[in-house]
Write a protein that holds these residues in place. Structure first.
Motif, PDB file in Angstrom:
ATOM      1  N   GLY A 157     -27.444 -30.050  42.633  1.00 42.64           N
ATOM      2  CA  GLY A 157     -26.752 -31.331  42.670  1.00 42.64           C
ATOM      3  C   GLY A 157     -25.470 -31.303  41.861  1.00 42.64           C
ATOM      4  N   GLY A 158     -25.170 -32.447  41.225  1.00 37.44           N
ATOM      5  CA  GLY A 158     -23.895 -32.624  40.558  1.00 37.44           C
ATOM      6  C   GLY A 158     -23.595 -31.539  39.532  1.00 37.44           C
ATOM      7  N   GLU A 159     -24.595 -31.169  38.734  1.00 39.80           N
ATOM      8  CA  GLU A 159     -24.338 -30.188  37.670  1.00 39.80           C
ATOM      9  C   GLU A 159     -24.008 -28.815  38.257  1.00 39.80           C
ATOM     10  OE1 GLU A 159     -27.029 -29.981  34.315  1.00 39.80           O
ATOM     11  OE2 GLU A 159     -27.670 -32.036  34.669  1.00 39.80           O
ATOM     12  N   ILE A 160     -24.675 -28.469  39.326  1.00 38.76           N
ATOM     13  CA  ILE A 160     -24.474 -27.129  39.899  1.00 38.76           C
ATOM     14  C   ILE A 160     -23.173 -27.087  40.718  1.00 38.76           C
ATOM     15  CG2 ILE A 160     -25.510 -25.349  41.395  1.00 38.76           C
ATOM     16  CD1 ILE A 160     -26.870 -25.908  38.559  1.00 38.76           C
ATOM     17  N   ALA A 188     -23.216 -34.017  50.891  1.00 36.28           N
ATOM     18  CA  ALA A 188     -22.942 -35.295  51.556  1.00 36.28           C
ATOM     19  C   ALA A 188     -22.429 -36.250  50.494  1.00 36.28           C
ATOM     20  CB  ALA A 188     -24.218 -35.834  52.204  1.00 36.28           C
ATOM     21  N   ILE A 216     -23.043 -38.805  45.197  1.00 35.69           N
ATOM     22  CA  ILE A 216     -23.957 -37.886  45.920  1.00 35.69           C
ATOM     23  C   ILE A 216     -25.438 -38.189  45.680  1.00 35.69           C
ATOM     24  CG2 ILE A 216     -22.277 -35.983  45.960  1.00 35.69           C
ATOM     25  CD1 ILE A 216     -24.082 -34.605  43.789  1.00 35.69           C
ATOM     26  N   ILE A 235     -26.226 -25.944  47.172  1.00 30.69           N
ATOM     27  CA  ILE A 235     -26.678 -27.185  47.822  1.00 30.69           C
ATOM     28  C   ILE A 235     -26.851 -28.337  46.828  1.00 30.69           C
ATOM     29  CG2 ILE A 235     -27.747 -25.869  49.712  1.00 30.69           C
ATOM     30  CD1 ILE A 235     -30.499 -26.670  48.501  1.00 30.69           C
ATOM     31  N   SER A 272     -30.798 -18.506  34.940  1.00 29.99           N
ATOM     32  CA  SER A 272     -30.439 -19.345  33.788  1.00 29.99           C
ATOM     33  C   SER A 272     -29.031 -19.935  33.918  1.00 29.99           C
ATOM     34  CB  SER A 272     -30.526 -18.517  32.505  1.00 29.99           C
ATOM     35  OG  SER A 272     -29.645 -17.417  32.628  1.00 29.99           O
ATOM     36  N   GLY A 310     -32.258 -39.719  40.971  1.00 29.93           N
ATOM     37  CA  GLY A 310     -32.955 -38.471  41.284  1.00 29.93           C
ATOM     38  C   GLY A 310     -33.154 -38.202  42.758  1.00 29.93           C
ATOM     39  N   THR A 311     -32.572 -39.071  43.598  1.00 31.44           N
ATOM     40  CA  THR A 311     -32.726 -38.836  45.031  1.00 31.44           C
ATOM     41  C   THR A 311     -31.413 -39.149  45.746  1.00 31.44           C
ATOM     42  OG1 THR A 311     -34.113 -39.331  46.929  1.00 31.44           O
ATOM     43  CG2 THR A 311     -33.747 -41.140  45.407  1.00 31.44           C
ATOM     44  N   ILE A 351     -31.749 -23.031  39.492  1.00 24.27           N
ATOM     45  CA  ILE A 351     -31.092 -22.820  38.204  1.00 24.27           C
ATOM     46  C   ILE A 351     -31.700 -23.754  37.169  1.00 24.27           C
ATOM     47  CG2 ILE A 351     -28.846 -22.811  37.023  1.00 24.27           C
ATOM     48  CD1 ILE A 351     -27.742 -21.719  39.459  1.00 24.27           C
ATOM     49  N   SER A 352     -32.120 -23.151  36.059  1.00 23.74           N
ATOM     50  CA  SER A 352     -32.782 -23.945  35.010  1.00 23.74           C
ATOM     51  C   SER A 352     -32.517 -23.300  33.652  1.00 23.74           C
ATOM     52  CB  SER A 352     -34.292 -23.979  35.283  1.00 23.74           C
ATOM     53  OG  SER A 352     -34.968 -24.525  34.172  1.00 23.74           O
ATOM     54  N   ARG A 353     -32.467 -24.139  32.621  1.00 25.03           N
ATOM     55  CA  ARG A 353     -32.319 -23.608  31.259  1.00 25.03           C
ATOM     56  C   ARG A 353     -33.678 -23.273  30.644  1.00 25.03           C
ATOM     57  NH1 ARG A 353     -28.502 -27.805  31.363  1.00 25.03           N
ATOM     58  NH2 ARG A 353     -26.376 -26.997  31.339  1.00 25.03           N
ATOM     59  N   ARG A 392     -32.381 -27.350  39.136  1.00 24.18           N
ATOM     60  CA  ARG A 392     -33.814 -27.615  39.088  1.00 24.18           C
ATOM     61  C   ARG A 392     -34.124 -29.052  39.541  1.00 24.18           C
ATOM     62  NH1 ARG A 392     -36.427 -31.216  36.566  1.00 24.18           N
ATOM     63  NH2 ARG A 392     -35.245 -30.867  34.650  1.00 24.18           N
ATOM     64  N   LYS A 393     -33.237 -30.004  39.226  1.00 23.14           N
ATOM     65  CA  LYS A 393     -33.521 -31.399  39.616  1.00 23.14           C
ATOM     66  C   LYS A 393     -33.437 -31.575  41.129  1.00 23.14           C
ATOM     67  CE  LYS A 393     -32.167 -33.490  35.257  1.00 23.14           C
ATOM     68  NZ  LYS A 393     -31.137 -34.266  34.553  1.00 23.14           N
ATOM     69  N   THR A 394     -32.490 -30.889  41.750  1.00 25.39           N
ATOM     70  CA  THR A 394     -32.405 -30.965  43.220  1.00 25.39           C
ATOM     71  C   THR A 394     -33.639 -30.327  43.846  1.00 25.39           C
ATOM     72  OG1 THR A 394     -30.013 -31.096  43.279  1.00 25.39           O
ATOM     73  CG2 THR A 394     -31.067 -30.162  45.226  1.00 25.39           C
TER      74      THR A 394
END
Ligand SMILES: NC(=O)c1ccc[n+]([C@@H]2O[C@H](COP(=O)([O-])OP(=O)(O)OC[C@H]3O[C@@H](n4cnc5c(N)ncnc54)[C@H](OP(=O)(O)O)[C@@H]3O)[C@@H](O)[C@H]2O)c1
Length: 326
Positions: free
Chosen positions: A217-220, A28, A49, A215, A185, A53-54, A128-130, A107-109
């Motif tokens: 967020g910005g990084e993914i 969205a 978007i 789905i 990763s 964080g929300t 997805i996370s480092r 991971r943040k989403t």
């Protein structure tokens, strides 16, 4: 000079990609004027978007329901017809029952989802996370087991009330099940893991993979759209909820008519600090993206009604746009 001979790895990855379902980004967005552009320039806005964080906007019921239905519903399978031909006739009903979609997120989403909706039910959640310590994996798997226990309890309560037996009550307890969760990763690693964890068709009651949704967020989204390891040679779709603030002057809306031309150019409706990695400029480049009409999105992508015209919901108006990478 000898002709270029692709390496076995290139052949393999090109062939594999051709067999995979397209990646569907579901997002969205709201247009935000670009502060880096000079005021007189015709620079197109960025697509906001997220904020702090929300989501930048209040809860939009119609969009949340749309997101839940589209990402949960297994086929109409978003699959290249060549694969269907290779695999023979359409899946049987029994097979369809075992198909589950995947939702891939940063991971943040994942952390931004309300605890009670996390992991998203009836979908394979891929985070997805480092993180290399295993802490994110343990936490996410633990949350999956908690959610599964709640689900089993609810089913038991329901069957006790109705007196009917449910299949879930006979399932092994949550501890013994493999969680429908992957922690990867990177996005390429996530796609690889999905492909190897789930067969492309359900056999002997084994669960198989349906559609793959990214789905946020910005990084993914950026990994999906800008990393050639992910996007090259692979069909890619965007289902975008385009969102504006509902105009204060509501007269036209009261008559059921939204002022499309005004909404079209409206910007800066909500504060945003996270953006979709590409904007209208790229999406309108016909050599890269094809705008897909609402009927095609409805019929072939999501299997349900899609609104391509502005529709009001509380404080906002939304419409659904479809784009396919050419
Ligand atoms: N409007 C929408 O449709 C929509 C959809 C989703 C999210 N959002 C919003 O977007 C915001 C979150 O987006 P975001 O960009 O800040 O975060 P994000 O993409 O959700 O997650 C970022 C995290 O993912 C991991 N990650 C990212 N790239 C990676 C890579 N290449 N390899 C391995 N791990 C990687 C890292 O996790 P670790 O830190 O664990 O290493 C990173 O901190 C929130 O405001 C959310 O509400 C909006």
């Amino acid at each position: 000079m000898p002709p270029h001979i692709p390496s076995p790895t290139t052949i393999h990855s090109a062939a594999t990609k051709a067999l995979l379902p397209p990646l569907t980004l579901i997002v969205a967005t709201t247009p935000i004027s670009n502060p880096a552009a000079p005021p007189s320039s015709s620079s197109t806005p960025r697509l906001g978007i997220g904020n702090a964080g929300t989501l930048p906007w209040p809860r939009i019921k119609s969009d949340m329901r749309f997101f839940a239905r589209v990402t949960t519903r297994s086929p109409p399978r978003i699959f290249p017809s060549s694969l269907q031909q290779q695999q023979g006739a359409a899946a049987t009903e029994e097979e369809e029952g075992n198909v589950m979609n995947a939702v891939i997120m940063g991971r943040k989403t994942y952390d931004s989802l309300p605890a009670k909706f996390r992991p998203l039910p009836r979908r394979v959640n891929v985070v997805i996370s480092r993180d290399t310590t295993g802490a994110v994996r343990r936490r996410v798997e633990g949350e999956w087991r908690d959610a599964r226990r709640r689900e089993i309890e609810m089913e038991k309560e329901k069957s006790a009330t109705s007196g009917a037996a449910t299949s879930t009550t006979e399932d092994p307890e949550a501890e013994e099940e493999d969680p429908a969760i992957l922690v990867s990763s990177s996005l390429p690693a996530a796609l690889h893991a999905l492909q190897h964890t789930f067969p492309s068709r359900s056999r002997n009651g084994r669960r198989s993979l349906g559609n793959i949704f990214i789905i946020g967020g910005g990084e993914i989204y950026a990994s999906a759209l800008l990393d050639p390891n992910v996007s090259l040679g692979r069909a890619m779709r965007i289902i975008m909820t385009d969102l504006r603030r509902r105009p204060a002057d509501d007269d036209a809306q009261k008559k059921g008519v939204l002022v499309a031309s005004e909404l079209e150019h409206a910007v800066d409706a909500f504060e945003c600090d996270t953006f979709f990695p590409i904007g209208y400029e790229e999406l309108e480049n016909r050599r890269e993206w094809r705008r897909v009409g609402e009927e095609e999105v409805a019929r072939e992508w999501v299997g349900e009604e899609v609104w391509g015209e502005w529709k009001a919901d509380g404080e906002v108006v939304t419409r659904i746009l479809g784009f396919e990478r050419v």
